[in-house]
Write an enzyme that holds these catalytic residues in place. Structure first.
Site, PDB file in Angstrom:
ATOM      1  N   VAL A  80       0.854  -1.091   0.045  1.00  0.00           N
ATOM      2  CA  VAL A  80      -0.058  -0.079   0.042  1.00  0.00           C
ATOM      3  C   VAL A  80       0.833   1.216  -0.035  1.00  0.00           C
ATOM      4  CG1 VAL A  80      -1.690   1.312   1.347  1.00  0.00           C
ATOM      5  CG2 VAL A  80      -1.856  -1.380   1.358  1.00  0.00           C
ATOM      6  N   GLU A 112       4.958 -15.362   3.581  1.00  0.00           N
ATOM      7  CA  GLU A 112       5.984 -15.047   4.509  1.00  0.00           C
ATOM      8  C   GLU A 112       6.170 -13.621   4.561  1.00  0.00           C
ATOM      9  OE1 GLU A 112       8.848 -17.131   1.906  1.00  0.00           O
ATOM     10  OE2 GLU A 112       9.689 -15.210   0.800  1.00  0.00           O
ATOM     11  N   TYR A 124      -1.876  -9.193   9.422  1.00  0.00           N
ATOM     12  CA  TYR A 124      -2.005 -10.651   9.289  1.00  0.00           C
ATOM     13  C   TYR A 124      -2.698 -11.530  10.314  1.00  0.00           C
ATOM     14  CZ  TYR A 124       0.746  -9.860   5.212  1.00  0.00           C
ATOM     15  OH  TYR A 124       1.534  -9.208   4.064  1.00  0.00           O
TER      16      TYR A 124
HETATM   17  C1  LIG Z   1       1.350  -3.886   5.580  1.00  0.00           C
HETATM   18  C2  LIG Z   1       0.520  -2.751   4.731  1.00  0.00           C
HETATM   19  C3  LIG Z   1       0.359  -3.332   3.481  1.00  0.00           C
HETATM   20  C4  LIG Z   1      -0.603  -2.493   5.626  1.00  0.00           C
HETATM   21  O1  LIG Z   1      -1.365  -1.812   4.945  1.00  0.00           O
HETATM   22  P1  LIG Z   1      -2.491  -0.610   5.260  1.00  0.00           P
HETATM   23  O2  LIG Z   1      -3.470  -0.104   4.110  1.00  0.00           O
HETATM   24  O3  LIG Z   1      -1.942   0.517   6.229  1.00  0.00           O
HETATM   25  O4  LIG Z   1      -3.082  -1.558   6.357  1.00  0.00           O
HETATM   26  P2  LIG Z   1      -4.758  -1.450   7.123  1.00  0.00           P
HETATM   27  O5  LIG Z   1      -4.920   0.072   7.079  1.00  0.00           O
HETATM   28  O6  LIG Z   1      -5.821  -2.218   6.459  1.00  0.00           O
HETATM   29  O7  LIG Z   1      -4.656  -1.918   8.306  1.00  0.00           O
HETATM   30  C5  LIG Z   1      -5.243  -3.069   8.909  1.00  0.00           C
HETATM   31  C6  LIG Z   1      -4.695  -3.541  10.370  1.00  0.00           C
HETATM   32  O8  LIG Z   1      -3.482  -3.794  10.456  1.00  0.00           O
HETATM   33  C7  LIG Z   1      -2.656  -3.349  11.497  1.00  0.00           C
HETATM   34  N1  LIG Z   1      -1.761  -2.307  11.040  1.00  0.00           N
HETATM   35  C8  LIG Z   1      -1.444  -1.445   9.917  1.00  0.00           C
HETATM   36  N2  LIG Z   1      -0.559  -0.773  10.031  1.00  0.00           N
HETATM   37  C9  LIG Z   1       0.040  -0.939  11.360  1.00  0.00           C
HETATM   38  C10 LIG Z   1       1.068  -0.037  12.051  1.00  0.00           C
HETATM   39  N3  LIG Z   1       1.893   0.869  11.276  1.00  0.00           N
HETATM   40  N4  LIG Z   1       1.298  -0.507  13.310  1.00  0.00           N
HETATM   41  C11 LIG Z   1       0.452  -1.337  14.034  1.00  0.00           C
HETATM   42  N5  LIG Z   1      -0.464  -2.109  13.320  1.00  0.00           N
HETATM   43  C12 LIG Z   1      -0.753  -1.803  12.118  1.00  0.00           C
HETATM   44  C13 LIG Z   1      -3.731  -2.986  12.294  1.00  0.00           C
HETATM   45  O9  LIG Z   1      -4.380  -3.917  12.961  1.00  0.00           O
HETATM   46  C14 LIG Z   1      -4.728  -2.422  11.400  1.00  0.00           C
HETATM   47  O10 LIG Z   1      -6.166  -2.245  11.703  1.00  0.00           O
HETATM   48  P3  LIG Z   1      -6.581  -0.854  12.577  1.00  0.00           P
HETATM   49  O11 LIG Z   1      -6.179   0.192  11.389  1.00  0.00           O
HETATM   50  O12 LIG Z   1      -7.746  -1.078  12.661  1.00  0.00           O
HETATM   51  O13 LIG Z   1      -5.627  -0.772  13.864  1.00  0.00           O
HETATM   52  C15 LIG Z   1       1.535  -1.526   4.635  1.00  0.00           C
HETATM   53  O14 LIG Z   1       2.086  -1.087   5.702  1.00  0.00           O
HETATM   54  C16 LIG Z   1       2.796  -1.783   3.701  1.00  0.00           C
HETATM   55  O15 LIG Z   1       2.413  -1.524   2.447  1.00  0.00           O
HETATM   56  N6  LIG Z   1       3.794  -1.972   4.071  1.00  0.00           N
HETATM   57  C17 LIG Z   1       4.914  -2.105   3.220  1.00  0.00           C
HETATM   58  C18 LIG Z   1       4.883  -3.250   2.510  1.00  0.00           C
HETATM   59  C19 LIG Z   1       4.996  -4.279   3.232  1.00  0.00           C
HETATM   60  O16 LIG Z   1       5.512  -4.492   4.177  1.00  0.00           O
HETATM   61  N7  LIG Z   1       4.091  -5.433   2.705  1.00  0.00           N
HETATM   62  C20 LIG Z   1       3.873  -6.853   3.325  1.00  0.00           C
HETATM   63  C21 LIG Z   1       5.114  -7.697   2.932  1.00  0.00           C
HETATM   64  S1  LIG Z   1       4.595  -9.235   3.692  1.00  0.00           S
END
Ligand SMILES: CC(C)(COP(=O)(O)OP(=O)(O)OC[C@H]1O[C@@H](n2cnc3c(N)ncnc32)[C@H](O)[C@@H]1OP(=O)(O)O)[C@@H](O)C(=O)NCCC(=O)NCCS
Length: 158
Positions: A80, A112, A124
């Site tokens: 994202v 993973e 997750y």
């Molecule tokens: C991981 C990632 C995809 C999450 O995307 P996102 O759109 O921010 O996630 P969401 O808003 O849907 O969050 C859903 C839940 O995830 C958790 N979460 C997301 N970001 C978080 C953070 N920075 N710290 C703690 N919990 C977090 C929370 O439980 C959250 O629910 P809440 O907002 O109701 O508390 C994003 O941070 C990303 O792209 N990271 C870099 C790439 C990456 O690491 N990809 C995964 C590879 S395995």
């Protein structure tokens, strides 16, 4: 009354491969460029979804890529855009992947994730995924440091 942007999914990820490759390249040590994403998508059982911000004109905000082979489904990548995080897009993309896996008859979804990737691991876990294995020093950073990969799974009761 003010309203924020809304989000939608487009299940035709192939339409967004340039944007997806740009985002992947900005986030990961081993980036997948457009040809790499095309190659992955060309493999049978591979599919994905793009998330769009629908402010005025729809704008690419992230994507998920997954593969289902028989009763087994795997998340290949999830990303994202930083400016669109913590708004439920990652969850929306993962829910689509879970839905697609179920529809394809998968019984188990795995992925993973790098140890210490708190945002991804929290996401997750909130979906019910649990760790089942660890690969020591699987990830190597540009600075020479290593990190374990945690393998997580979700059993899908279809
Ligand atoms: C991981 C990632 C995809 C999450 O995307 P996102 O759109 O921010 O996630 P969401 O808003 O849907 O969050 C859903 C839940 O995830 C958790 N979460 C997301 N970001 C978080 C953070 N920075 N710290 C703690 N919990 C977090 C929370 O439980 C959250 O629910 P809440 O907002 O109701 O508390 C994003 O941070 C990303 O792209 N990271 C870099 C790439 C990456 O690491 N990809 C995964 C590879 S395995």
């Amino acid at each position: 009354m003010t309203t924020g942007p809304s989000y939608s999914l487009d299940l035709e990820l192939a339409r967004y491969l340039d944007a997806a490759a740009d985002l992947h390249g900005a986030l990961f040590e081993r980036p997948w460029n457009r040809p790499a994403l095309e190659d992955l998508l060309s493999v049978s059982g591979t599919d994905g979804a793009a998330a769009l911000v629908s402010d005025r004109t729809p704008r690419f905000a992230g994507f998920v890529l997954f593969r289902t082979l028989g009763d087994f489904s795997e998340i290949l990548t999830l990303a994202v855009a930083p400016e669109n995080r913590r708004q439920g897009i990652g969850r929306l993309l993962m829910e689509q992947a879970v839905h697609a896996a179920r529809e394809s008859g998968a019984e188990r979804l795995v992925l993973e994730v790098q140890d210490g990737n708190r945002s991804a691991i929290s996401l997750y876990e909130s979906l019910g995924m649990t760790p089942f294995d660890r690969r020591r020093n699987y990830y190597k950073s540009g600075d020479g440091s290593h990190a374990d990969a945690i393998l997580m799974q979700l059993f899908l009761d279809n």
